[in-house]
Design an enzyme around this catalytic site. Structure first.
Site, mmCIF file in Angstrom:
data_model
loop_
_atom_site.group_PDB
_atom_site.id
_atom_site.type_symbol
_atom_site.label_atom_id
_atom_site.label_comp_id
_atom_site.label_asym_id
_atom_site.label_seq_id
_atom_site.Cartn_x
_atom_site.Cartn_y
_atom_site.Cartn_z
ATOM 1 N N ARG A 155 -10.963 -19.446 -8.823
ATOM 2 C CA ARG A 155 -10.299 -18.448 -9.680
ATOM 3 C C ARG A 155 -10.774 -17.070 -9.238
ATOM 4 N NH1 ARG A 155 -9.772 -18.699 -16.145
ATOM 5 N NH2 ARG A 155 -8.190 -20.171 -15.455
ATOM 6 N N LYS A 175 -24.178 -9.245 -3.495
ATOM 7 C CA LYS A 175 -24.788 -8.468 -2.390
ATOM 8 C C LYS A 175 -23.727 -7.903 -1.445
ATOM 9 C CE LYS A 175 -28.399 -11.963 -2.372
ATOM 10 N NZ LYS A 175 -28.775 -13.171 -1.620
ATOM 11 N N HIS A 218 -0.876 -19.827 -11.844
ATOM 12 C CA HIS A 218 -1.905 -20.753 -12.341
ATOM 13 C C HIS A 218 -1.298 -22.162 -12.252
ATOM 14 C CE1 HIS A 218 -5.258 -22.356 -14.384
ATOM 15 N NE2 HIS A 218 -5.328 -21.573 -15.441
ATOM 16 N N ARG A 268 -11.684 -23.850 -20.027
ATOM 17 C CA ARG A 268 -10.922 -25.077 -19.808
ATOM 18 C C ARG A 268 -10.732 -25.443 -18.342
ATOM 19 N NH1 ARG A 268 -10.017 -23.104 -24.474
ATOM 20 N NH2 ARG A 268 -10.186 -21.201 -23.277
ATOM 21 N N THR A 269 -10.315 -24.467 -17.548
ATOM 22 C CA THR A 269 -9.948 -24.816 -16.175
ATOM 23 C C THR A 269 -11.169 -25.328 -15.420
ATOM 24 O OG1 THR A 269 -8.296 -23.079 -16.289
ATOM 25 C CG2 THR A 269 -8.757 -23.976 -14.113
HETATM 26 N N1 CP Z 1 -5.912 -22.040 -19.763
HETATM 27 C C1 CP Z 1 -6.943 -21.493 -19.068
HETATM 28 O O1 CP Z 1 -6.815 -21.092 -17.897
HETATM 29 O O2 CP Z 1 -8.112 -21.429 -19.793
HETATM 30 P P1 CP Z 1 -9.492 -20.898 -19.234
HETATM 31 O O3 CP Z 1 -9.323 -19.419 -18.950
HETATM 32 O O4 CP Z 1 -10.487 -21.160 -20.327
HETATM 33 O O5 CP Z 1 -9.799 -21.645 -17.978
#
Ligand code: CP
Length: 301
Positions: free
Chosen positions: A101, A80, A129, A51-52
Site C-alpha cells: 500500500r 533514511k 484497490h 483490514r487489508t
Molecule cells: N478497506 C480497507 O482498505 O481498510 P483498511 O484501510 O483498514 O485496510
C-alpha cells in the site's frame, strides 16, 4: 494470473474475477489448507491499514506461509531516504510475493515494473484497490446470489474513493445499473464517467437518497480526509451524508449495506443492528478472497 502482479482491477478478465469469487467460497469452506508451506509473503505498508494488512496476514497464516514486512514505513529504511525501487528490490530478495500500500497513484504499477516477484496493490492513493473489489464482489455474490443486473448505489467520496473506482470497473462486466450519490465536490472523476458512457452502462448522479427503494446494494464510503490538501474543503463536505436506520425503511428485503471501512460518521451505529448491515461480514470475507488471490498468483494447487 499465475506469476503476475495485481495492480488494477482492469488487469483481470471477467473469467479471472469469477474464478477468484469461486475460489473465495472454497476457502471459506476449507479455511486452512497448508498450500503456502515454505513460502514468504511481504506486507509493505506506507499508509495506515487495519483490514487489508491484517486480512492478508491472516490469509497467509491460514495457508501455512510466513509473513515479513512493515506496517509503518517510518520503521524502515524509507525513513533514511531509500527509494521505492530499492526497497522493492530488497524485499523481493526475501519474499515470494509483495503486498504493497502506498499513497502515490501509480506507485503499484511502478513497483510491479521493477519487481522480480509479483506485486499486489493494496491501495495506491486515490487510484485503485483491486483486492477490496474482489472481496466486495464475493460479498455481493454471497448476498445476492449473482453479480449481474443489480442496482448498485454508491454513496460518499466518489472522487477520492479508490474502492469505488475499482468496483465500478469490475462491475461493468456484469450489466449493472449505477446510482452515484455525492456532494457536488466529490463526484465521480470524469475518466470513470467516460468509462461508463463508452460501455453504455446506465447511471445517474444525484445529491440525495431518492430511489433507494430500488437498490440491491448500498455501498457507502468515508470522505477520504487524507486526500484533501485544504482542511477547510474537507470540513465543508465531511458531514454531507449520514445513513440512519430509519432511512432503510421501504428498501428491498435483499438490500445489503456495504462499506469498505473504516467508517467515521457516514453510517450511524443504529444501522449495525439491521440484518441489512453487511460491512463487518464483508471485512471477514476479505480473508477468504485474499487466500484466493495469493493462491492464484502463486499457482498453488
Ligand atoms: N478497506 C480497507 O482498505 O481498510 P483498511 O484501510 O483498514 O485496510
Amino acid at each position: 494470473m499465475r506469476g503476475k502482479s495485481l495492480v488494477s482491477i482492469a488487469d483481470l478478465t471477467p473469467d479471472d474475477i469469477l474464478q477468484i469469487v469461486e475460489l473465495s467460497e472454497f476457502f471459506e469452506k476449507n479455511p486452512q489448507p497448508r498450500l503456502l508451506d515454505g513460502h514468504v509473503v511481504a506486507t509493505v505498508f506506507y499508509e495506515p491499514s487495519t483490514r487489508t494488512r491484517l486480512s492478508f496476514e491472516t490469509a497467509v497464516q491460514r495457508l501455512g506461509g510466513r509473513i515479513i514486512g512493515f506496517a509503518d514505513a517510518k520503521t524502515s529504511s524509507v525513513r533514511k531516504g531509500e527509494s521505492l525501487k530499492d526497497t522493492i528490490l530488497t524485499i523481493a530478495n526475501y519474499s515470494d510475493l509483495i503486498v504493497m500500500r502506498h499513497p502515490l497513484e501509480g506507485s503499484a504499477r511502478y513497483a510491479a515494473e521493477v519487481s522480480p516477484v509479483p506485486i499486489v496493490n493494496a491501495g495506491d492513493g486515490a487510484n485503485q484497490h483491486p483486492t477490496q473489489t474482489l472481496l466486495d464482489l464475493y460479498s455481493i455474490q454471497k448476498t445476492q446470489g449473482r453479480l449481474d443486473k443489480l442496482n448498485i448505489f454508491l454513496v460518499g467520496d466518489l472522487k477520492f474513493g479508490r474502492t469505488v473506482h475499482s468496483l465500478i470497473m469490475a462491475l461493468s462486466h456484469f450489466s449493472p445499473r449505477f446510482v452515484f450519490i455525492s456532494h457536488p465536490d466529490l463526484r465521480l472523476p470524469r475518466e470513470y464517467i467516460l468509462f461508463l458512457q463508452n460501455r453504455n452502462i446506465p447511471f445517474r448522479e444525484q445529491t440525495d437518497f431518492s430511489g433507494l427503494e430500488d437498490a440491491d446494494i448500498l455501498y457507502v464510503t468515508r470522505v477520504q480526509k487524507e486526500r484533501f490538501s485544504d482542511p477547510i474543503e474537507y470540513e465543508k463536505v465531511k458531514d454531507f451524508y449520514r445513513l440512519t436506520l430509519d432511512m432503510l425503511q421501504g428498501t428491498k428485503d435483499n438490500l445489503k449495506v456495504m462499506h469498505p471501512l473504516p467508517r467515521v460518521d457516514e453510517i450511524a451505529s443504529d444501522v449495525d443492528s439491521s440484518p441489512k448491515a453487511y460491512y463487518f461480514q464483508q471485512a471477514r470475507n476479505g480473508v477468504f478472497t485474499r487466500q484466493a488471490i495469493i493462491a492464484r498468483i502463486l499457482g498453488l494447487k
